[in-house]
Design a protein around this motif. Structure first.
Motif, mmCIF file in Angstrom:
data_model
loop_
_atom_site.group_PDB
_atom_site.id
_atom_site.type_symbol
_atom_site.label_atom_id
_atom_site.label_comp_id
_atom_site.label_asym_id
_atom_site.label_seq_id
_atom_site.Cartn_x
_atom_site.Cartn_y
_atom_site.Cartn_z
ATOM 1 N N ALA A 42 0.844 -1.204 0.000
ATOM 2 C CA ALA A 42 0.000 0.000 0.000
ATOM 3 C C ALA A 42 0.880 1.255 0.000
ATOM 4 O O ALA A 42 0.689 2.172 -0.791
ATOM 5 N N ARG A 63 3.272 1.430 -3.345
ATOM 6 C CA ARG A 63 2.572 1.881 -4.546
ATOM 7 C C ARG A 63 2.369 3.394 -4.530
ATOM 8 O O ARG A 63 2.530 4.063 -5.540
ATOM 9 N N ALA A 74 6.302 0.816 -13.438
ATOM 10 C CA ALA A 74 5.486 -0.390 -13.531
ATOM 11 C C ALA A 74 5.253 -0.895 -12.123
ATOM 12 O O ALA A 74 6.202 -1.072 -11.364
ATOM 13 N N SER A 75 3.979 -1.074 -11.769
ATOM 14 C CA SER A 75 3.634 -1.560 -10.435
ATOM 15 C C SER A 75 3.160 -3.006 -10.527
ATOM 16 O O SER A 75 2.746 -3.461 -11.579
ATOM 17 N N ASP A 76 3.229 -3.706 -9.402
ATOM 18 C CA ASP A 76 2.774 -5.087 -9.334
ATOM 19 C C ASP A 76 3.533 -5.989 -10.301
ATOM 20 O O ASP A 76 2.941 -6.825 -10.989
ATOM 21 N N LYS A 127 4.513 -8.058 -15.647
ATOM 22 C CA LYS A 127 3.601 -7.668 -14.583
ATOM 23 C C LYS A 127 2.218 -8.260 -14.772
ATOM 24 O O LYS A 127 1.833 -8.649 -15.870
ATOM 25 N N SER A 128 1.515 -8.287 -13.661
ATOM 26 C CA SER A 128 0.147 -8.777 -13.676
ATOM 27 C C SER A 128 -0.736 -7.837 -14.492
ATOM 28 O O SER A 128 -0.574 -6.623 -14.486
ATOM 29 N N ARG A 140 5.679 -7.135 -6.719
ATOM 30 C CA ARG A 140 4.752 -7.767 -5.767
ATOM 31 C C ARG A 140 5.550 -8.423 -4.658
ATOM 32 O O ARG A 140 6.490 -9.155 -4.933
ATOM 33 N N SER A 191 -0.153 -16.867 -6.432
ATOM 34 C CA SER A 191 0.477 -17.553 -5.294
ATOM 35 C C SER A 191 1.306 -18.711 -5.838
ATOM 36 O O SER A 191 0.939 -19.327 -6.833
#
Ligand SMILES: Cc1cc2nc3c(=O)[nH]c(=O)nc-3n(C[C@H](O)[C@H](O)[C@H](O)COP(=O)(O)OP(=O)(O)OC[C@H]3O[C@@H](n4cnc5c(N)ncnc54)[C@H](O)[C@@H]3O)c2cc1C
Ligand SMILES: Nc1ncnc2c1ncn2[C@@H]1O[C@H](COP(=O)(O)O)[C@@H](O)[C@H]1O
Lengths: 318, 256
Positions: A97, A100, A115-117, A130-131, A153, A277
């Motif tokens: 949280a 990001r 680029a996140s995640d 990334k997702s 992540r 996962s």
């Protein structure tokens, strides 16, 4: 040779374990210098754990013009100054949280690509994996800015030790607070819970858990595994768990090493939050439950019979 | 109050995504919805205007079909819409934010701009920050509490580890909404009919003077996440199964 910055996250002054995977990701980019940036906590205390995973420098960042903890924009400005000061080619961190938020502020203020995640990063090629589409696809994104920002992540990359010697230094960023957003209060609501998005192991209870109290059965099992507990939306909507515990499309996105679903049907929306996962285990009374089609290990039975036995076995085999 | 809501038209999270070519997907064969987090933004904007008066304008950057998301927001009570049409399936967040900023600046003076906390398709978690930077406004994301008084917003959000943060921010500002802020309403049939008559202004990136050259990230490859092919089912009684499970997790998977 690249110079890679890592934004280290701490909790109560301690370096969170989830940072080590990020350090490993940086280490695997070939020869380079790794600069660990700390906005809170003590760099001196963190040195030992950070050099174990390959940090070459540990920098305590502060701002000349104010208190970092009360202004997210000041944090972003201080980080921007650190990127310039240490001539960083990239900054890696965690898509938690807080991670990001700080990465997005930094990217917006410096007009840099972010680029996140991310599940993986290749700094030589300037690409990340990334997702995308709620975990249904992976996207490879090519970035072309002067500095690459990448929030991984938590747990996406397994931590591997790579001892180095780190020097500790301080950097007082010559920046002022734009005074746009002010943190006026922080309330700790639930004590000593591992943050869901960063947990390495999650034991989740679905609708059949039937009460808030029954989560204790899962919590004991999760504790032995060094993890925490989660809930499905059906369980949250029924009032058995707070929303902060919800995993899925409208809850948290998690990527633990081990996800144990107890009494989950296996809905698309739940899987949107935990599909990446590493290992997924499911317990369900219905041998035809859809979750058994999309997990790694399954056992047919009542969670109230199974989980206490699992806890017992874990206690014995410790 | 003059409130703008940025809402993205995205594939339904329950929809099956069929990858086409290297970096595209079959968007014609896929059901689209308003980004779920953006519904909290629309609901909050409509509630504020119901209480204080004013206007809610929905802004969307997308293909022509994205008008459906603007109509859905109008059925929830938004008054007008702005659709910035693009030809691409994916647009980087820098260009998107510039387009949103230009469209809003050209239209009026916002008191608040609401967005969702993130788009469930690109999972970018950044467009609202770039929008705020372009307009030189403060921004807070993932809010699930909001109070407005004296030209100031007090917002709350989770910061992980069971902690909540309370922040103060002056209006005008950009706020990203998430679950818990409100319960988005289900539009009734007459609202859906009324929405069809509300105005949507259409424009292109060129009309707004936004070029694609500023993009610093590009989606080069899209691939399905490998599906699990079905569980290895554990046999025996509960005790035997759990002993076997712990052995597998320790020795084979090495996750505990
Ligand atoms: C827009 C949208 C967003 C959504 N977002 C989310 C989200 O973020 N997260 C989420 O989880 N859901 C979400 N949902 C809801 C989702 O579609 C499912 O309804 C929900 O995940 C089901 O929860 P469940 O698996 O706990 O319950 P159920 O579907 O009721 O399944 C319970 C399962 O437990 C089994 N069972 C019963 N008793 C026992 C027992 N004693 N021991 C073991 N097994 C038992 C049953 O056979 C069944 O398979 C969303 C839905 C929509 C439409
Ligand atoms: N194409 C778009 N049109 C309108 N709003 C958008 C668009 N892309 C992103 N947004 C807004 O920005 C938020 C964050 O998006 P993202 O950064 O893509 O995760 C979303 O919840 C929307 O409110």
């Amino acid at each position: 040779m690249a110079t890679i910055g890592i934004l280290i996250e701490t909790e109560d002054g301690n370096v969170k374990d989830t940072n080590f995977g990020v350090l490993t990701a940086a280490r695997s980019q070939g020869d380079g210098t790794i600069v660990a940036l700390m906005l809170d906590g003590s760099a001196d205390g963190a040195k030992a754990v950070l050099e174990k995973y390959g940090a070459n420098k540990v920098v305590q960042v502060s701002a000349a013009g104010g208190d970092l903890s009360t202004s997210p924009d000041l944090k972003a400005r201080a980080l921007a100054a650190a990127i310039d000061n240490y001539s960083l080619d990239a900054l890696l961190g965690m898509a938690s949280a807080q991670g990001r938020d700080i990465f997005a502020r930094l990217a917006a203020s410096m007009d840099l690509p972010l680029a996140s995640d991310c599940m993986a990063v290749d700094l030589a090629a300037k690409t990340v994996k990334k997702s995308h589409f709620s975990g249904k696809t992976f996207a490879t994104v090519k970035m072309s800015g002067p500095v690459v920002l990448c929030a991984l992540r938590p747990n996406a990359i397994e931590a591997v030790e790579a001892p180095a010697d780190a020097a500790v230094e301080s950097f007082a960023a010559p920046v002022e607070d734009p005074c746009l957003v002010k943190v006026v209060d922080v309330k700790k609501e639930a004590a000593d819970t591992v943050d869901l998005t960063e947990a390495g192991v999650i034991v989740t209870g679905g609708r059949p858990i039937a009460s808030a109290d029954n989560y204790k059965i899962l919590a004991e099992c999760a504790r032995l595994l060094g993890g925490t507990i989660g809930a499905s939306r059906a369980a949250v909507d029924a009032g058995f768990a707070p929303h902060a515990m919800q995993v899925g499309q409208t809850g948290k996105t998690v990527s633990p090493r081990l996800y144990i679903g107890c009494g989950l049907s296996g809905s698309v929306q739940h899987f949107a939050g935990m599909k990446t996962s590493k290992v997924i285990v499911a317990f369900n009374t219905d041998k035809d439950a859809p979750i058994f089609e999309k997990c790694d290990y399954g056992f047919v039975g009542d969670l109230f019979d199974i989980v206490p036995v699992l806890t017992e076995v874990l206690k014995e085999k410790r | 109050m003059q409130i703008y809501v940025c809402a993205k038209h995205v594939p339904d999270t329950a929809a099956n995504i069929k990858v086409v070519g290297e970096n595209g997907f079959d968007d014609a064969g896929c059901k689209f919805i308003a980004n779920p987090y953006d519904e909290y933004a629309v609901e909050q904007a409509v509630q504020l205007v119901e209480k204080n008066g004013g206007e809610v304008v929905v802004v969307t950057v997308g293909k022509a079909a994205a008008a459906a998301t603007i109509r859905a927001a109008m059925a929830m009570g938004a008054h007008r819409g702005i659709l910035v049409t693009i030809a691409n399936q994916f647009l980087d967040s820098q260009t998107t934010a510039r387009a949103l900023a230009a469209a809003i600046q050209q239209d009026g003076k916002p008191d608040i701009i609401f967005t969702g906390k993130g788009a469930v398709d690109s999972e970018g978690f950044q467009t609202l920050y770039r929008l705020a930077a372009a307009m030189e406004l403060p921004v807070v994301n993932e809010i699930n509490r909001l109070e407005i008084a004296d030209g100031k917003a007090t917002v709350g959000h989770e910061i992980g580890g069971g902690a909540r943060e309370v922040l103060e921010v002056a209006l005008p500002c950009v706020l990203g909404t998430t679950k818990g802020l409100n319960e988005p309403r289900y539009p009734k049939f007459p609202d859906i009919m009324k929405a069809k008559k509300k105005p949507i202004k259409e424009m292109t990136l060129a009309d707004l003077g936004v070029s694609l050259d500023g993009a610093q990230s590009e989606l080069v490859k899209l691939e399905k996440v490998p599906e699990r092919t079905g569980a290895k089912m554990l046999g025996g009684d509960v005790r035997q199964a759990m002993e076997e499970l712990v052995r597998i997790l320790k020795e084979e998977e090495k996750v505990i």
